[in-house]
Design a protein around this motif. Structure first.
Motif, PDB file in Angstrom:
ATOM      1  N   ALA A  12      13.778  45.686  17.995  1.00 33.60           N
ATOM      2  CA  ALA A  12      13.967  47.498  18.097  1.00 33.60           C
ATOM      3  C   ALA A  12      14.493  48.424  18.688  1.00 33.60           C
ATOM      4  O   ALA A  12      15.096  49.401  18.031  1.00 33.60           O
ATOM      5  CB  ALA A  12      12.977  48.132  18.040  1.00 33.60           C
ATOM      6  N   LEU A  13      14.580  47.934  19.893  1.00 30.71           N
ATOM      7  CA  LEU A  13      15.281  48.676  21.089  1.00 30.71           C
ATOM      8  C   LEU A  13      16.913  48.153  21.974  1.00 30.71           C
ATOM      9  O   LEU A  13      17.589  48.487  21.949  1.00 30.71           O
ATOM     10  CB  LEU A  13      14.695  48.305  22.598  1.00 30.71           C
ATOM     11  N   THR A  14      16.493  46.618  21.540  1.00 32.83           N
ATOM     12  CA  THR A  14      17.392  46.165  22.348  1.00 32.83           C
ATOM     13  C   THR A  14      18.658  46.200  20.891  1.00 32.83           C
ATOM     14  O   THR A  14      19.792  46.131  21.529  1.00 32.83           O
ATOM     15  CB  THR A  14      17.310  44.380  22.989  1.00 32.83           C
ATOM     16  N   LEU A  15      18.763  45.558  20.022  1.00 31.01           N
ATOM     17  CA  LEU A  15      19.714  45.843  18.289  1.00 31.01           C
ATOM     18  C   LEU A  15      20.343  47.170  18.524  1.00 31.01           C
ATOM     19  O   LEU A  15      21.955  46.851  18.393  1.00 31.01           O
ATOM     20  CB  LEU A  15      19.298  45.882  17.649  1.00 31.01           C
ATOM     21  N   PRO A  16      19.486  48.479  18.725  1.00 29.14           N
ATOM     22  CA  PRO A  16      20.474  49.718  18.711  1.00 29.14           C
ATOM     23  C   PRO A  16      21.111  49.496  19.675  1.00 29.14           C
ATOM     24  O   PRO A  16      22.057  50.605  19.742  1.00 29.14           O
ATOM     25  CB  PRO A  16      19.684  50.512  18.851  1.00 29.14           C
ATOM     26  N   VAL A  17      20.228  49.489  21.254  1.00 34.58           N
ATOM     27  CA  VAL A  17      21.564  49.475  22.696  1.00 34.58           C
ATOM     28  C   VAL A  17      22.339  48.549  22.159  1.00 34.58           C
ATOM     29  O   VAL A  17      24.028  49.163  22.648  1.00 34.58           O
ATOM     30  CB  VAL A  17      20.455  48.891  23.640  1.00 34.58           C
ATOM     31  N   ALA A  18      22.771  47.547  21.940  1.00 31.29           N
ATOM     32  CA  ALA A  18      23.510  46.328  21.017  1.00 31.29           C
ATOM     33  C   ALA A  18      24.953  47.202  20.110  1.00 31.29           C
ATOM     34  O   ALA A  18      26.215  47.141  20.829  1.00 31.29           O
ATOM     35  CB  ALA A  18      23.428  45.279  20.372  1.00 31.29           C
ATOM     36  N   LEU A  19      24.858  48.183  20.187  1.00 31.92           N
ATOM     37  CA  LEU A  19      25.148  48.357  18.453  1.00 31.92           C
ATOM     38  C   LEU A  19      25.718  49.555  19.818  1.00 31.92           C
ATOM     39  O   LEU A  19      27.113  49.609  19.175  1.00 31.92           O
ATOM     40  CB  LEU A  19      24.186  48.936  18.022  1.00 31.92           C
ATOM     41  N   ALA A  78      21.110  39.163  27.489  1.00 32.13           N
ATOM     42  CA  ALA A  78      22.395  39.672  27.115  1.00 32.13           C
ATOM     43  C   ALA A  78      22.368  41.233  26.885  1.00 32.13           C
ATOM     44  O   ALA A  78      23.915  41.474  27.351  1.00 32.13           O
ATOM     45  CB  ALA A  78      22.241  38.873  25.360  1.00 32.13           C
ATOM     46  N   VAL A  79      21.391  41.819  26.298  1.00 29.62           N
ATOM     47  CA  VAL A  79      21.957  42.656  25.542  1.00 29.62           C
ATOM     48  C   VAL A  79      22.450  43.991  27.026  1.00 29.62           C
ATOM     49  O   VAL A  79      23.035  44.620  27.467  1.00 29.62           O
ATOM     50  CB  VAL A  79      20.932  44.335  24.695  1.00 29.62           C
ATOM     51  N   TRP A  80      21.049  43.856  27.751  1.00 30.82           N
ATOM     52  CA  TRP A  80      20.509  44.479  29.428  1.00 30.82           C
ATOM     53  C   TRP A  80      21.577  44.306  30.292  1.00 30.82           C
ATOM     54  O   TRP A  80      22.252  45.170  31.298  1.00 30.82           O
ATOM     55  CB  TRP A  80      19.633  44.849  29.516  1.00 30.82           C
ATOM     56  N   ALA A 101      22.004  43.187  38.425  1.00 34.09           N
ATOM     57  CA  ALA A 101      20.697  43.879  37.473  1.00 34.09           C
ATOM     58  C   ALA A 101      20.917  43.721  36.120  1.00 34.09           C
ATOM     59  O   ALA A 101      19.423  44.005  36.014  1.00 34.09           O
ATOM     60  CB  ALA A 101      21.244  45.463  37.498  1.00 34.09           C
ATOM     61  N   GLY A 102      21.109  43.202  35.223  1.00 33.47           N
ATOM     62  CA  GLY A 102      20.576  43.343  33.715  1.00 33.47           C
ATOM     63  C   GLY A 102      20.305  41.520  34.126  1.00 33.47           C
ATOM     64  O   GLY A 102      19.184  41.928  33.242  1.00 33.47           O
ATOM     65  N   LEU A 103      21.453  40.722  34.095  1.00 37.76           N
ATOM     66  CA  LEU A 103      20.293  39.454  34.667  1.00 37.76           C
ATOM     67  C   LEU A 103      18.548  39.587  35.080  1.00 37.76           C
ATOM     68  O   LEU A 103      17.477  38.702  34.453  1.00 37.76           O
ATOM     69  CB  LEU A 103      20.648  38.280  35.582  1.00 37.76           C
ATOM     70  N   ALA A 135      25.633  36.933  27.678  1.00 42.48           N
ATOM     71  CA  ALA A 135      27.034  37.509  28.340  1.00 42.48           C
ATOM     72  C   ALA A 135      27.712  37.509  29.949  1.00 42.48           C
ATOM     73  O   ALA A 135      28.490  38.569  29.513  1.00 42.48           O
ATOM     74  CB  ALA A 135      25.821  38.475  29.622  1.00 42.48           C
ATOM     75  N   ALA A 136      27.780  35.967  30.012  1.00 40.16           N
ATOM     76  CA  ALA A 136      28.701  35.510  31.174  1.00 40.16           C
ATOM     77  C   ALA A 136      30.051  35.871  30.122  1.00 40.16           C
ATOM     78  O   ALA A 136      30.828  36.234  30.559  1.00 40.16           O
ATOM     79  CB  ALA A 136      28.382  34.639  31.615  1.00 40.16           C
TER      80      ALA A 136
END
Length: 196
Positions: A12-19, A78-80, A101-103, A135-136
């Motif tokens: 619910a958070l990561t998919l909107p951020v990914a979009l 992946a997303v962050w 930082a994301g990892l 991500a990589a």
């Protein structure tokens, strides 16, 4: 505390951020946008496949406590990683530094999923490795490209807005998997049986 950290990986958070990242990339470089979407979809398809196999067919590797790849950990990693790498790159920094930082956010999410008793250690390790791979495969070409990211301050504000609105909500994906997986597995098994 662990639930609050775990929420960082919820779809619910990561998919909107990914979009939001995909839209930002589309305005900056179409090829990178397509790459990001394809990689994320492929990673989530693998997670979904393990969840369907477990929930619908009962497939697991009980010797190591592995049922499914952790979706929260995969998405968080992946997303962050991509979002922070893009933000870091947009300020003139090296995308790979932002990716670290994301990892780390992915590692914290993995710990939270284990301490919340949602997943086993092998499941979150698989999720983190899958998310890191997604991500990589995106960050490497981003770091090597000369693309100028479109309106970094507007994109950062958009990401902040999406994160603020979406944080704490929960996507009903697991409930849907639990509901539909038995039927999917039954139809797949019937198709395989009819073939042989």
């Amino acid at each position: 505390m662990w639930t609050a950290i775990s929420n960082v990986g919820d779809a619910a958070l990561t998919l909107p951020v990914a979009l939001t990242c995909a839209l930002w990339l589309r305005l900056s470089d179409k090829t990178l946008a397509v790459r990001w979407v394809v990689l994320l979809v492929a990673g989530m398809a693998l997670v979904g496949m393990t969840k369907i196999l477990y929930a619908g067919c009962g497939v697991e590797i009980s010797a190591i406590g592995f049922r499914v790849i952790s979706g929260h950990t995969t998405l968080s990693t992946a997303v962050w990683t991509v979002a922070i790498a893009l933000l870091w790159r947009s300020t003139g920094g090296n995308a790979r530094v932002g990716a670290l930082a994301g990892l780390t956010v992915g590692v914290l999410t993995a710990f939270a999923r284990v301490f919340d008793d949602a997943h086993t250690v092998p499941e979150v390790i698989a999720g983190w490795l899958l998310g890191a791979l997604v991500a990589a495969l995106f960050v490497h070409p981003l770091a090597r490209s000369n693309v100028k990211l479109f309106r970094p301050f507007a994109a950062a504000a958009g990401l902040l807005l999406v994160t603020t609105v979406a944080y704490g909500h929960h996507a009903p994906i697991q409930a849907m998997i639990d509901h539909y997986s038995p039927g999917i597995c039954a139809r797949a098994w019937a198709s395989v049986s009819a073939f042989f």
